[in-house]
Design an enzyme around this catalytic site. Structure first.
Site, PDB file in Angstrom:
ATOM      1  N   LYS A 101       0.845  -1.207   0.000  1.00 43.75           N
ATOM      2  CA  LYS A 101       0.000   0.000   0.000  1.00 43.75           C
ATOM      3  C   LYS A 101       0.875   1.249   0.000  1.00 43.75           C
ATOM      4  O   LYS A 101       0.606   2.216  -0.722  1.00 43.75           O
ATOM      5  CB  LYS A 101      -0.947  -0.023   1.210  1.00 43.75           C
ATOM      6  CG  LYS A 101      -2.026  -1.090   1.070  1.00 43.75           C
ATOM      7  CD  LYS A 101      -2.743  -1.442   2.363  1.00 43.75           C
ATOM      8  CE  LYS A 101      -3.640  -2.669   2.127  1.00 43.75           C
ATOM      9  NZ  LYS A 101      -4.262  -3.183   3.335  1.00 43.75           N
ATOM     10  N   GLN A 121      -4.779  -1.841   9.616  1.00 47.19           N
ATOM     11  CA  GLN A 121      -4.599  -3.178   9.041  1.00 47.19           C
ATOM     12  C   GLN A 121      -5.117  -4.251  10.005  1.00 47.19           C
ATOM     13  O   GLN A 121      -4.753  -4.270  11.178  1.00 47.19           O
ATOM     14  CB  GLN A 121      -3.101  -3.397   8.736  1.00 47.19           C
ATOM     15  CG  GLN A 121      -2.791  -4.688   8.011  1.00 47.19           C
ATOM     16  CD  GLN A 121      -3.331  -4.701   6.580  1.00 47.19           C
ATOM     17  OE1 GLN A 121      -3.237  -3.724   5.850  1.00 47.19           O
ATOM     18  NE2 GLN A 121      -3.910  -5.817   6.185  1.00 47.19           N
ATOM     19  N   ASP A 133     -11.331   1.622   3.699  1.00 47.84           N
ATOM     20  CA  ASP A 133     -11.483   0.167   3.625  1.00 47.84           C
ATOM     21  C   ASP A 133     -12.967  -0.211   3.477  1.00 47.84           C
ATOM     22  O   ASP A 133     -13.292  -1.354   3.183  1.00 47.84           O
ATOM     23  CB  ASP A 133     -10.947  -0.483   4.919  1.00 47.84           C
ATOM     24  CG  ASP A 133      -9.680  -1.287   4.683  1.00 47.84           C
ATOM     25  OD1 ASP A 133      -9.405  -1.622   3.517  1.00 47.84           O
ATOM     26  OD2 ASP A 133      -8.974  -1.581   5.670  1.00 47.84           O
TER      27      ASP A 133
END
Ligand code: NDP
Length: 279
Positions: free
Chosen positions: A50, A94, A117
């Site tokens: 990322k 994450q 997300d």
């Protein structure tokens, strides 16, 4: 006849090139903050990818690496700080998090407008209602891009999604439904998985079970998108038994090099969308 292999890396690169050009037109850089707790090797790899993608397409990026022992309060304080930071358009924590941290609490703490997300209930609720918030669930949206790349008209097609998680299966089924597919959502209690798959023009496999789906279970010519990432003897492998499925499917994604690159491209797309909305 063997299936056409869908090249996820190439499709993702095409999207990233467009995002780079779009970002260059903006007066501020889209900014993504990623928070990594602990040292899980897979999570570290995802976070690194990322960060690399942000650099490549000219986004501002921050990675906050916290020790496994960080408290929930400390993590919440960081999320709150990032929520208020005007350089940051997307905040991503994450997953998975260590057991002493309540994942739901962290997801709820992320500003829904920065939830790139698409895990916050406000954004998943918007998806459920068919509203477009500019933020789409990354992996399911990536699957859709891969299906569209085949040229298949989705309307009226039968689709089967294997797996009903909040992150992949359920949102993937909703996106297909919004594209007028007739969707069957399969899971571990589905009585006859093969019977469901044999009807499906489109299969999205997201069970996390290596080799669960074989060529004999598929409808000839089906578009098969393999989300599964399983480590078998140190090798990354999907939920679809590629060797047999390639003989039956019309199109199929490889693992690796299929869905993974699209997930990151869609994350970047979400970050750009949030930045544009702010401007
Ligand atoms: P979860 O473990 O949260 O969900 C798995 C789902 O699969 C569950 O709904 C489960 O059913 C179902 N399932 C398990 N076994 C079977 C079976 N034998 N038959 C039918 N259904 C079954 O996983 P995730 O959704 O988070 O991830 C799925 C896979 O996708 C994993 O391999 C993960 O690593 C990968 N992944 C890949 C990404 C990428 O970018 N490439 C991104 C995200 C995930 P039940 O609900 O009944 O238990």
């Amino acid at each position: 006849m063997t299936a056409n292999i869908i090249d996820g890396k190439k499709i993702a690169q095409g999207i990233r090139d467009k995002l780079k050009a779009a970002a260059a037109e903006l007066t501020v850089k889209p900014g993504l903050a990623v928070v990594l707790v602990g040292a899980d090797p897979a999570s570290r790899t995802y976070v690194h990818s990322k960060e690399k993608a942000c650099q490549e397409i000219g986004f501002y990026s921050e990675v906050h690496r916290l020790p496994e022992t960080v408290s929930e309060a400390e993590l919440l304080a960081l999320v709150s700080k990032l929520n208020k930071d005007s350089r940051i358009h997307g905040v991503l924590v994450q997953l998975p998090l260590p057991a002493h941290i309540r994942t739901d609490k962290i997801i709820l703490a992320i500003d829904p407008a920065k939830d790139v997300d698409c895990f916050h209930p406000l954004n998943t609720g918007a998806l459920f209602s068919g509203l477009t918030s500019g933020i789409l669930p990354c992996t399911p949206a990536g699957c859709l891009e891969l299906i569209k790349s085949t040229g298949l008209a989705l309307s009226g097609k039968k689709a089967a999604v294997v797996g009903r998680s909040n992150i992949v299966g359920k949102p993937a089924a909703l996106l297909l439904l919004h594209h007028d597919c007739t969707v069957t959502l399969c899971h571990s209690r589905t009585a006859d998985l093969a019977a469901e798959l044999q009807q499906a023009d489109i299969v999205i496999a997201a069970a996390g079970r290596a080799g669960l789906i074989t060529g004999a279970m598929l409808k000839p010519g089906a578009v098969v998108i393999d989300v599964g990432t399983n480590r078998v003897n140190g090798r990354l492998t999907g939920d679809v038994d590629f060797a047999s499925a390639v003989q039956t499917a019309g199109f199929i994604t490889p693992v690796p090099g299929g869905v993974g690159p699209l997930t990151i491209a869609m994350l970047m797309q979400n970050t750009l969308n949030v930045c544009r909305q702010k401007l």
